[in-house]
Motif scaffolding. Structure first.
Motif, PDB file in Angstrom:
ATOM      1  N   LEU A  57     -47.652  34.275  12.868  1.00 43.37           N
ATOM      2  CA  LEU A  57     -47.314  33.861  11.511  1.00 43.37           C
ATOM      3  C   LEU A  57     -46.608  32.506  11.518  1.00 43.37           C
ATOM      4  CD1 LEU A  57     -46.830  34.233   8.463  1.00 43.37           C
ATOM      5  CD2 LEU A  57     -44.861  35.668   9.042  1.00 43.37           C
ATOM      6  N   LEU A  58     -45.622  32.342  12.398  1.00 43.80           N
ATOM      7  CA  LEU A  58     -44.874  31.088  12.450  1.00 43.80           C
ATOM      8  C   LEU A  58     -45.747  29.925  12.912  1.00 43.80           C
ATOM      9  CD1 LEU A  58     -41.438  32.308  13.827  1.00 43.80           C
ATOM     10  CD2 LEU A  58     -41.932  31.452  11.536  1.00 43.80           C
ATOM     11  N   ARG A  59     -46.690  30.193  13.796  1.00 46.33           N
ATOM     12  CA  ARG A  59     -47.620  29.143  14.196  1.00 46.33           C
ATOM     13  C   ARG A  59     -48.444  28.676  13.008  1.00 46.33           C
ATOM     14  NH1 ARG A  59     -50.909  30.911  19.487  1.00 46.33           N
ATOM     15  NH2 ARG A  59     -51.900  28.912  19.043  1.00 46.33           N
ATOM     16  N   ALA A  60     -48.866  29.613  12.189  1.00 43.36           N
ATOM     17  CA  ALA A  60     -49.636  29.256  10.995  1.00 43.36           C
ATOM     18  C   ALA A  60     -48.776  28.486   9.995  1.00 43.36           C
ATOM     19  CB  ALA A  60     -50.196  30.517  10.347  1.00 43.36           C
ATOM     20  N   VAL A  61     -47.505  28.880   9.871  1.00 48.74           N
ATOM     21  CA  VAL A  61     -46.593  28.156   8.978  1.00 48.74           C
ATOM     22  C   VAL A  61     -46.368  26.740   9.498  1.00 48.74           C
ATOM     23  CG1 VAL A  61     -44.258  28.071   8.037  1.00 48.74           C
ATOM     24  CG2 VAL A  61     -45.444  30.252   8.184  1.00 48.74           C
ATOM     25  N   ALA A  62     -46.159  26.610  10.816  1.00 49.23           N
ATOM     26  CA  ALA A  62     -45.956  25.293  11.415  1.00 49.23           C
ATOM     27  C   ALA A  62     -47.162  24.406  11.152  1.00 49.23           C
ATOM     28  CB  ALA A  62     -45.705  25.429  12.921  1.00 49.23           C
ATOM     29  N   ASP A  63     -48.349  24.974  11.282  1.00 47.75           N
ATOM     30  CA  ASP A  63     -49.550  24.195  11.039  1.00 47.75           C
ATOM     31  C   ASP A  63     -49.656  23.799   9.569  1.00 47.75           C
ATOM     32  OD1 ASP A  63     -52.094  23.367  12.588  1.00 47.75           O
ATOM     33  OD2 ASP A  63     -52.822  24.044  10.636  1.00 47.75           O
ATOM     34  N   ARG A  64     -49.281  24.712   8.672  1.00 52.14           N
ATOM     35  CA  ARG A  64     -49.276  24.392   7.244  1.00 52.14           C
ATOM     36  C   ARG A  64     -48.345  23.212   6.968  1.00 52.14           C
ATOM     37  NH1 ARG A  64     -49.745  27.133   2.252  1.00 52.14           N
ATOM     38  NH2 ARG A  64     -51.497  28.216   3.231  1.00 52.14           N
ATOM     39  N   GLN A  65     -47.203  23.182   7.636  1.00 47.21           N
ATOM     40  CA  GLN A  65     -46.254  22.093   7.464  1.00 47.21           C
ATOM     41  C   GLN A  65     -46.807  20.772   8.011  1.00 47.21           C
ATOM     42  OE1 GLN A  65     -44.442  23.267   5.195  1.00 47.21           O
ATOM     43  NE2 GLN A  65     -42.386  23.117   6.046  1.00 47.21           N
TER      44      GLN A  65
END
Length: 238
Positions: A57-65
């Motif tokens: 989940l955090l990897r996906a959030v980081a990528d979104r950022q």
């Protein structure tokens, strides 16, 4: 009325948007899937249908950022200016979120945002004049350097004022109180050594500039070697 008791089904984008907002407004270190689920009014199991773990989940959030950071980006200047601009965008997006910075540094992200950053870095390095064989290695070193610098800086930014003051006190005891017989060099430079957090922004810029200058030096050596080889081919008797 039928269906009024059913919970809303959240999309992946909804979940990521909520996670970004939760990380922005809350304590990143205490972020959890359970807390995110509560914010959305659902349970953790429904989120695990979209993401197998908190790290995913955090990897996906980081990528979104990263994708948001690249929004509106237009390459300008020479190759060094382009890389410096990219570093600044990544630094800005992760600077206040040490947990995301750590995830990016440890795992990378792997989505569209990461691909945009990678593409622009590689394009800038191609413009530098480096031979293609050198570019992947130089690209990897730049990414390692950026993730390390950004993660370190974000970690400092996440300290509370109390934690910061405690750190300063430990620094003063360790450096200014060093026994000159056992630590002569440390005692000699003690009053000129600054705590790591004091000049970290300037250190970030200087370290990146030094690394890009080292690539410039390699380009110069490669150019001289190519020129010498061309001269030998036209003047084989020399």
């Amino acid at each position: 009325m039928a269906g009024t008791g059913r919970r809303r089904r959240w999309s992946t984008d909804d979940i990521l948007d909520a996670a970004v907002e939760l990380l922005r407004t809350g304590d990143a270190e205490s972020f959890s899937v359970r807390k995110l689920a509560a914010t959305l009014g659902t349970d953790s199991s429904s989120l695990y249908r979209h993401f197998r773990s908190k790290t995913e989940l955090l990897r996906a959030v980081a990528d979104r950022q990263l994708e948001a950071a690249m929004d509106g980006y237009r390459p300008e200047g020479d190759w060094k200016q382009r890389i410096t601009a990219l570093a600044g965008r990544a630094r800005d997006v992760f600077g206040r979120q040490p947990q995301l910075a750590a995830v990016w540094g440890r795992y990378g992200a792997g989505g569209a945002g990461s691909r945009l950053i990678a593409e622009e870095l590689l394009q800038a390095l191609r413009l530098s004049g480096l031979p293609d064989a050198e570019i992947p290695v130089r690209y990897h070193r730049i990414v390692v350097l950026l993730t390390a610098l950004i993660t370190s800086e974000a970690g400092m930014g996440g300290l509370t004022s109390e934690e910061y003051e405690q750190g300063m006190e430990h620094f003063r005891v360790a450096v200014l109180g060093a026994d000159p017989e056992r630590f002569p060099a440390l005692a000699h430079f003690a009053r000129d050594i600054r705590p790591l957090g004091v000049d970290r922004p300037a250190a970030f810029e200087d370290i990146l500039a030094d690394h890009l200058a080292s690539i410039d030096a390699v380009i110069g050596v490669v150019g001289e070697s190519v020129g010498e080889a061309a001269e030998r081919s036209t003047n084989p008797a020399s």
